[in-house]
Design a protein around this motif. Structure first.
Motif, PDB file in Angstrom:
ATOM      1  N   TYR A 291       0.837  -1.203   0.000  1.00 45.20           N
ATOM      2  CA  TYR A 291       0.000   0.000   0.000  1.00 45.20           C
ATOM      3  C   TYR A 291       0.871   1.252   0.000  1.00 45.20           C
ATOM      4  O   TYR A 291       0.638   2.179  -0.782  1.00 45.20           O
ATOM      5  CB  TYR A 291      -0.927  -0.026   1.220  1.00 45.20           C
ATOM      6  CG  TYR A 291      -1.806   1.185   1.352  1.00 45.20           C
ATOM      7  CD1 TYR A 291      -2.892   1.366   0.505  1.00 45.20           C
ATOM      8  CD2 TYR A 291      -1.551   2.149   2.315  1.00 45.20           C
ATOM      9  CE1 TYR A 291      -3.704   2.476   0.620  1.00 45.20           C
ATOM     10  CE2 TYR A 291      -2.356   3.259   2.442  1.00 45.20           C
ATOM     11  CZ  TYR A 291      -3.435   3.419   1.596  1.00 45.20           C
ATOM     12  OH  TYR A 291      -4.232   4.525   1.709  1.00 45.20           O
ATOM     13  N   ILE A 292       1.869   1.272   0.868  1.00 46.43           N
ATOM     14  CA  ILE A 292       2.774   2.426   0.930  1.00 46.43           C
ATOM     15  C   ILE A 292       3.544   2.556  -0.384  1.00 46.43           C
ATOM     16  O   ILE A 292       3.712   3.658  -0.915  1.00 46.43           O
ATOM     17  CB  ILE A 292       3.740   2.302   2.128  1.00 46.43           C
ATOM     18  CG1 ILE A 292       2.960   2.321   3.443  1.00 46.43           C
ATOM     19  CG2 ILE A 292       4.796   3.392   2.105  1.00 46.43           C
ATOM     20  CD1 ILE A 292       2.193   3.600   3.686  1.00 46.43           C
ATOM     21  N   GLY A 293       4.000   1.433  -0.926  1.00 42.32           N
ATOM     22  CA  GLY A 293       4.720   1.470  -2.201  1.00 42.32           C
ATOM     23  C   GLY A 293       3.862   2.004  -3.333  1.00 42.32           C
ATOM     24  O   GLY A 293       4.327   2.783  -4.169  1.00 42.32           O
ATOM     25  N   SER A 294       2.597   1.595  -3.363  1.00 41.24           N
ATOM     26  CA  SER A 294       1.724   2.100  -4.424  1.00 41.24           C
ATOM     27  C   SER A 294       1.417   3.582  -4.229  1.00 41.24           C
ATOM     28  O   SER A 294       1.278   4.324  -5.200  1.00 41.24           O
ATOM     29  CB  SER A 294       0.438   1.282  -4.503  1.00 41.24           C
ATOM     30  OG  SER A 294      -0.292   1.386  -3.307  1.00 41.24           O
ATOM     31  N   LEU A 295       1.325   4.041  -2.977  1.00 46.78           N
ATOM     32  CA  LEU A 295       1.141   5.480  -2.738  1.00 46.78           C
ATOM     33  C   LEU A 295       2.355   6.274  -3.208  1.00 46.78           C
ATOM     34  O   LEU A 295       2.214   7.362  -3.781  1.00 46.78           O
ATOM     35  CB  LEU A 295       0.881   5.754  -1.258  1.00 46.78           C
ATOM     36  CG  LEU A 295      -0.530   5.492  -0.754  1.00 46.78           C
ATOM     37  CD1 LEU A 295      -0.626   5.795   0.728  1.00 46.78           C
ATOM     38  CD2 LEU A 295      -1.539   6.299  -1.527  1.00 46.78           C
ATOM     39  N   VAL A 296       3.546   5.724  -2.966  1.00 52.53           N
ATOM     40  CA  VAL A 296       4.757   6.391  -3.458  1.00 52.53           C
ATOM     41  C   VAL A 296       4.744   6.418  -4.987  1.00 52.53           C
ATOM     42  O   VAL A 296       5.087   7.432  -5.610  1.00 52.53           O
ATOM     43  CB  VAL A 296       6.021   5.690  -2.913  1.00 52.53           C
ATOM     44  CG1 VAL A 296       7.271   6.202  -3.612  1.00 52.53           C
ATOM     45  CG2 VAL A 296       6.128   5.887  -1.418  1.00 52.53           C
ATOM     46  N   GLY A 297       4.322   5.315  -5.606  1.00 45.01           N
ATOM     47  CA  GLY A 297       4.209   5.283  -7.066  1.00 45.01           C
ATOM     48  C   GLY A 297       3.206   6.299  -7.581  1.00 45.01           C
ATOM     49  O   GLY A 297       3.430   6.951  -8.600  1.00 45.01           O
ATOM     50  N   MET A 298       2.086   6.453  -6.860  1.00 50.69           N
ATOM     51  CA  MET A 298       1.096   7.462  -7.257  1.00 50.69           C
ATOM     52  C   MET A 298       1.672   8.866  -7.150  1.00 50.69           C
ATOM     53  O   MET A 298       1.437   9.712  -8.022  1.00 50.69           O
ATOM     54  CB  MET A 298      -0.142   7.361  -6.369  1.00 50.69           C
ATOM     55  CG  MET A 298      -1.062   6.250  -6.702  1.00 50.69           C
ATOM     56  SD  MET A 298      -2.515   6.385  -5.636  1.00 50.69           S
ATOM     57  CE  MET A 298      -2.853   4.680  -5.364  1.00 50.69           C
ATOM     58  N   ALA A 299       2.407   9.118  -6.078  1.00 52.33           N
ATOM     59  CA  ALA A 299       2.996  10.449  -5.897  1.00 52.33           C
ATOM     60  C   ALA A 299       4.021  10.740  -6.993  1.00 52.33           C
ATOM     61  O   ALA A 299       4.051  11.851  -7.541  1.00 52.33           O
ATOM     62  CB  ALA A 299       3.641  10.553  -4.521  1.00 52.33           C
ATOM     63  N   LEU A 300       4.847   9.745  -7.324  1.00 52.97           N
ATOM     64  CA  LEU A 300       5.823   9.949  -8.402  1.00 52.97           C
ATOM     65  C   LEU A 300       5.126  10.130  -9.748  1.00 52.97           C
ATOM     66  O   LEU A 300       5.534  10.958 -10.564  1.00 52.97           O
ATOM     67  CB  LEU A 300       6.794   8.769  -8.461  1.00 52.97           C
ATOM     68  CG  LEU A 300       7.771   8.653  -7.299  1.00 52.97           C
ATOM     69  CD1 LEU A 300       8.577   7.366  -7.413  1.00 52.97           C
ATOM     70  CD2 LEU A 300       8.680   9.856  -7.241  1.00 52.97           C
ATOM     71  N   GLY A 301       4.080   9.354  -9.975  1.00 50.13           N
ATOM     72  CA  GLY A 301       3.321   9.501 -11.217  1.00 50.13           C
ATOM     73  C   GLY A 301       2.664  10.865 -11.320  1.00 50.13           C
ATOM     74  O   GLY A 301       2.662  11.493 -12.380  1.00 50.13           O
ATOM     75  N   ALA A 302       2.117  11.344 -10.211  1.00 53.52           N
ATOM     76  CA  ALA A 302       1.498  12.671 -10.212  1.00 53.52           C
ATOM     77  C   ALA A 302       2.540  13.759 -10.427  1.00 53.52           C
ATOM     78  O   ALA A 302       2.287  14.740 -11.130  1.00 53.52           O
ATOM     79  CB  ALA A 302       0.749  12.903  -8.907  1.00 53.52           C
ATOM     80  N   ALA A 303       3.721  13.575  -9.833  1.00 54.03           N
ATOM     81  CA  ALA A 303       4.786  14.567 -10.016  1.00 54.03           C
ATOM     82  C   ALA A 303       5.240  14.620 -11.473  1.00 54.03           C
ATOM     83  O   ALA A 303       5.652  15.668 -11.959  1.00 54.03           O
ATOM     84  CB  ALA A 303       5.968  14.236  -9.109  1.00 54.03           C
ATOM     85  N   MET A 304       5.154  13.496 -12.171  1.00 55.01           N
ATOM     86  CA  MET A 304       5.524  13.475 -13.581  1.00 55.01           C
ATOM     87  C   MET A 304       4.372  13.978 -14.455  1.00 55.01           C
ATOM     88  O   MET A 304       4.586  14.705 -15.420  1.00 55.01           O
ATOM     89  CB  MET A 304       5.896  12.054 -13.998  1.00 55.01           C
ATOM     90  CG  MET A 304       6.250  11.927 -15.457  1.00 55.01           C
ATOM     91  SD  MET A 304       6.450  10.235 -15.980  1.00 55.01           S
ATOM     92  CE  MET A 304       4.766   9.661 -15.932  1.00 55.01           C
ATOM     93  N   ALA A 305       3.159  13.598 -14.111  1.00 52.98           N
ATOM     94  CA  ALA A 305       2.019  13.885 -14.977  1.00 52.98           C
ATOM     95  C   ALA A 305       1.521  15.322 -14.865  1.00 52.98           C
ATOM     96  O   ALA A 305       1.064  15.892 -15.853  1.00 52.98           O
ATOM     97  CB  ALA A 305       0.878  12.923 -14.657  1.00 52.98           C
ATOM     98  N   LEU A 306       1.587  15.900 -13.692  1.00 54.40           N
ATOM     99  CA  LEU A 306       0.999  17.223 -13.498  1.00 54.40           C
ATOM    100  C   LEU A 306       1.620  18.304 -14.386  1.00 54.40           C
ATOM    101  O   LEU A 306       0.879  19.047 -15.042  1.00 54.40           O
ATOM    102  CB  LEU A 306       1.056  17.616 -12.024  1.00 54.40           C
ATOM    103  CG  LEU A 306       0.197  18.808 -11.645  1.00 54.40           C
ATOM    104  CD1 LEU A 306      -1.273  18.520 -11.921  1.00 54.40           C
ATOM    105  CD2 LEU A 306       0.394  19.150 -10.188  1.00 54.40           C
TER     106      LEU A 306
END
Length: 145
Positions: free
Chosen positions: A80-95
């Protein structure tokens, strides 16, 4: 000497180039300032580019999930924590990409032959960002740290 009446270019600015020899404007800047054709920005960056960004974000979430499970295999909290980190990195790239793409689409909307398409794209973008704001408002409470 024969007078061939060839025009002579006198450069008063001192950059040494002939008129028209300027380097082409970078694509990112041309789109940001609304100087690109609408169909190019819409299809190449709006549709296919966003598809690539979404695929990259999903890959980051999946990789984060796997890394989290490797480091904490005893329970699912690590995943769960790993996927949240992945979401944060994805958002940092996508935004930044989504902001650039949205501004480019909105500014390039008048650059089409049939003006109704430009107005439709601008209306679609406004509705899209209102929908995203509503989703964030309605579902942000579900993310727990």
């Amino acid at each position: 000497m024969i007078n061939d009446q060839t025009p002579v270019y006198i450069n008063l600015h001192g950059d040494g180039g002939m008129p028209g020899n300027e380097p082409p404007e970078p694509l990112i800047k041309r789109c940001w300032h609304g100087r690109e054709k609408l169909w190019i920005v819409f299809w190449a960056y709006g549709v296919f580019g966003t598809g690539g960004i979404i695929a990259s974000c999903l890959a980051m979430i999946f990789i984060g999930l796997q890394v989290g499970l490797v480091f904490a295999p005893q329970d699912t909290h690590g995943g769960y924590i790993g996927s949240l980190v992945g979401m944060a990195l994805g958002a940092a790239m996508a935004l930044p990409y989504l902001i650039w793409m949205t501004v480019s689409l909105y500014r390039c909307a008048p650059n089409c032959e049939t003006k109704i398409w430009g107005r439709l794209v601008q209306g679609w973008l406004v509705a899209q960002w209102l929908g995203i704001a509503m989703l964030i408002h309605n579902y942000a409470h579900l993310i727990k740290f």
